[in-house]
Design a protein around this motif. Sequence first.
Motif, PDB file in Angstrom:
ATOM      1  N   THR A  17      63.377  45.964  57.740  1.00 18.19           N
ATOM      2  CA  THR A  17      64.191  46.778  56.815  1.00 18.19           C
ATOM      3  C   THR A  17      65.555  47.164  57.380  1.00 18.19           C
ATOM      4  O   THR A  17      66.418  47.615  56.633  1.00 18.19           O
ATOM      5  CB  THR A  17      63.472  48.108  56.465  1.00 18.19           C
ATOM      6  N   THR A  74      68.553  61.779  47.437  1.00 16.45           N
ATOM      7  CA  THR A  74      69.625  61.423  46.508  1.00 16.45           C
ATOM      8  C   THR A  74      69.802  62.554  45.510  1.00 16.45           C
ATOM      9  O   THR A  74      68.957  63.455  45.445  1.00 16.45           O
ATOM     10  CB  THR A  74      69.319  60.091  45.785  1.00 16.45           C
ATOM     11  N   ARG A  78      76.309  62.518  43.359  1.00 18.83           N
ATOM     12  CA  ARG A  78      76.449  62.815  44.795  1.00 18.83           C
ATOM     13  C   ARG A  78      77.881  62.476  45.228  1.00 18.83           C
ATOM     14  O   ARG A  78      78.364  61.383  44.902  1.00 18.83           O
ATOM     15  CB  ARG A  78      75.447  61.948  45.561  1.00 18.83           C
ATOM     16  N   ALA A 108      71.132  50.375  46.774  1.00 16.93           N
ATOM     17  CA  ALA A 108      70.035  51.149  47.398  1.00 16.93           C
ATOM     18  C   ALA A 108      69.898  52.395  46.536  1.00 16.93           C
ATOM     19  O   ALA A 108      70.368  53.480  46.851  1.00 16.93           O
ATOM     20  CB  ALA A 108      70.357  51.506  48.841  1.00 16.93           C
ATOM     21  N   ASP A 140      66.149  48.694  45.177  1.00 16.06           N
ATOM     22  CA  ASP A 140      65.767  49.443  46.381  1.00 16.06           C
ATOM     23  C   ASP A 140      64.581  48.724  47.015  1.00 16.06           C
ATOM     24  O   ASP A 140      63.903  47.922  46.363  1.00 16.06           O
ATOM     25  CB  ASP A 140      65.393  50.896  46.030  1.00 16.06           C
ATOM     26  N   LEU A 196      67.836  44.610  51.385  1.00 25.64           N
ATOM     27  CA  LEU A 196      69.205  44.235  51.754  1.00 25.64           C
ATOM     28  C   LEU A 196      69.243  43.318  52.977  1.00 25.64           C
ATOM     29  O   LEU A 196      70.220  42.602  53.174  1.00 25.64           O
ATOM     30  CB  LEU A 196      70.042  45.494  52.024  1.00 25.64           C
ATOM     31  N   ARG A 211      75.575  53.231  49.183  1.00 27.75           N
ATOM     32  CA  ARG A 211      75.945  54.539  49.729  1.00 27.75           C
ATOM     33  C   ARG A 211      74.757  55.202  50.419  1.00 27.75           C
ATOM     34  O   ARG A 211      73.642  55.158  49.938  1.00 27.75           O
ATOM     35  CB  ARG A 211      76.443  55.444  48.596  1.00 27.75           C
ATOM     36  N   ASN A 212      75.062  55.804  51.571  1.00 30.26           N
ATOM     37  CA  ASN A 212      74.055  56.569  52.322  1.00 30.26           C
ATOM     38  C   ASN A 212      72.849  55.719  52.719  1.00 30.26           C
ATOM     39  O   ASN A 212      71.704  56.170  52.633  1.00 30.26           O
ATOM     40  CB  ASN A 212      73.623  57.805  51.508  1.00 30.26           C
TER      41      ASN A 212
HETATM   42  C1  LIG Z   1      69.314  58.157  51.320  1.00 28.79           C
HETATM   43  S1  LIG Z   1      68.925  57.037  50.029  1.00 28.79           S
HETATM   44  C2  LIG Z   1      70.510  56.877  49.246  1.00 28.79           C
HETATM   45  C3  LIG Z   1      70.380  56.693  47.745  1.00 28.79           C
HETATM   46  C4  LIG Z   1      71.714  56.596  47.006  1.00 28.79           C
HETATM   47  N1  LIG Z   1      72.413  55.407  47.356  1.00 28.79           N
HETATM   48  C5  LIG Z   1      72.554  57.802  47.253  1.00 28.79           C
HETATM   49  O1  LIG Z   1      73.591  57.688  47.931  1.00 28.79           O
HETATM   50  O2  LIG Z   1      72.207  58.898  46.795  1.00 28.79           O
HETATM   51  C6  LIG Z   1      68.807  55.495  50.930  1.00 28.79           C
HETATM   52  C7  LIG Z   1      68.038  54.434  50.177  1.00 28.79           C
HETATM   53  O3  LIG Z   1      68.209  53.194  50.857  1.00 28.79           O
HETATM   54  C8  LIG Z   1      67.010  52.458  50.704  1.00 28.79           C
HETATM   55  N2  LIG Z   1      66.953  51.399  51.740  1.00 28.79           N
HETATM   56  C9  LIG Z   1      66.827  51.539  53.069  1.00 28.79           C
HETATM   57  N3  LIG Z   1      66.782  50.334  53.669  1.00 28.79           N
HETATM   58  C10 LIG Z   1      66.883  49.406  52.692  1.00 28.79           C
HETATM   59  C11 LIG Z   1      66.880  47.988  52.678  1.00 28.79           C
HETATM   60  N4  LIG Z   1      66.750  47.258  53.804  1.00 28.79           N
HETATM   61  N5  LIG Z   1      67.000  47.364  51.482  1.00 28.79           N
HETATM   62  C12 LIG Z   1      67.109  48.084  50.329  1.00 28.79           C
HETATM   63  N6  LIG Z   1      67.097  49.426  50.276  1.00 28.79           N
HETATM   64  C13 LIG Z   1      66.992  50.078  51.455  1.00 28.79           C
HETATM   65  C14 LIG Z   1      65.924  53.507  50.845  1.00 28.79           C
HETATM   66  O4  LIG Z   1      64.694  53.103  50.293  1.00 28.79           O
HETATM   67  C15 LIG Z   1      66.537  54.696  50.123  1.00 28.79           C
HETATM   68  O5  LIG Z   1      66.082  54.793  48.798  1.00 28.79           O
END
Ligand SMILES: C[S@@+](CC[C@H](N)C(=O)[O-])C[C@H]1O[C@@H](n2cnc3c(N)ncnc32)[C@H](O)[C@@H]1O
Length: 219
Positions: A17, A74, A78, A108, A140, A196, A211-212
């Motif tokens: 991941t 999230t 945001r 994401a 995601d 990703l 983002r994030n």
């Molecule tokens: C902190 S949340 C941010 C959500 C949104 N983008 C925001 O800024 O509010 C990070 C998200 O990234 C996803 N994530 C982490 N690694 C990932 C990967 N390798 N591929 C896809 N999603 C991923 C997590 O599951 C999580 O839902």
Amino acid sequence: MSPDILTFFSRLIEKETGIIYGENNIYQLKSRLEDICKHFKLATVEELHREFNQVVPNSIMRQKLFDHATNNETLFFRDPSFFTALESFILREVLLEMPNEIRIWSAASSTGQEALSVAMALEEMCSRVPLPPFSIIATDICDKALVKARSGIYSDFEVMRGLSDERKSRFFQKETDGWKAKSSLHGKIQFGYNNLIRSTVKGPFHIILCRNVLIYQKI
Ligand SMILES: C[S@@+](CC[C@H](N)C(=O)[O-])C[C@H]1O[C@@H](n2cnc3c(N)ncnc32)[C@H](O)[C@@H]1O
């Protein structure tokens, strides 16, 4: 819990991941592994480790591990300045291309608030400037987050985080289990699984939001 087992799981999570568990947060991984054990009714993390070393890996357990490894924090709208920048980017750059459709990828998307916020921002823009139709793909790696995103239902607390009363009443309806995004909004978004690290989402897109996410990754 032996350090070797913790290292095994942190390396697997990082490889599959990109999410890093290092010195600062390894304690979180420990408690998350214990939660997974409870979920699968396994007595110890050693038993979980044995399951992961089977010749044919248990794909449900693997997905559960990656679900637990993620941080899904999230909220609606945001970083409000991002949405101001989004609007001016669309006006200055995207519309110049005269696209038939504005295509956006929330890469994401967690539980869906980001994609819904973009959809609300574009709906609001439509009443000020003529815009072509838009579509949003929201992906995601976390199955649990996607289930919620697809439901489009948010608690009182979740809608309080970032949604004005005006947006809440325009774009959501109250149901017994929370506030449900109206289908006219939610229907603009296609939710799906994507990692990703080995992405299979096909472009082109006018805008990609990521983002994030990298704050938890090795960069
Ligand atoms: C902190 S949340 C941010 C959500 C949104 N983008 C925001 O800024 O509010 C990070 C998200 O990234 C996803 N994530 C982490 N690694 C990932 C990967 N390798 N591929 C896809 N999603 C991923 C997590 O599951 C999580 O839902």
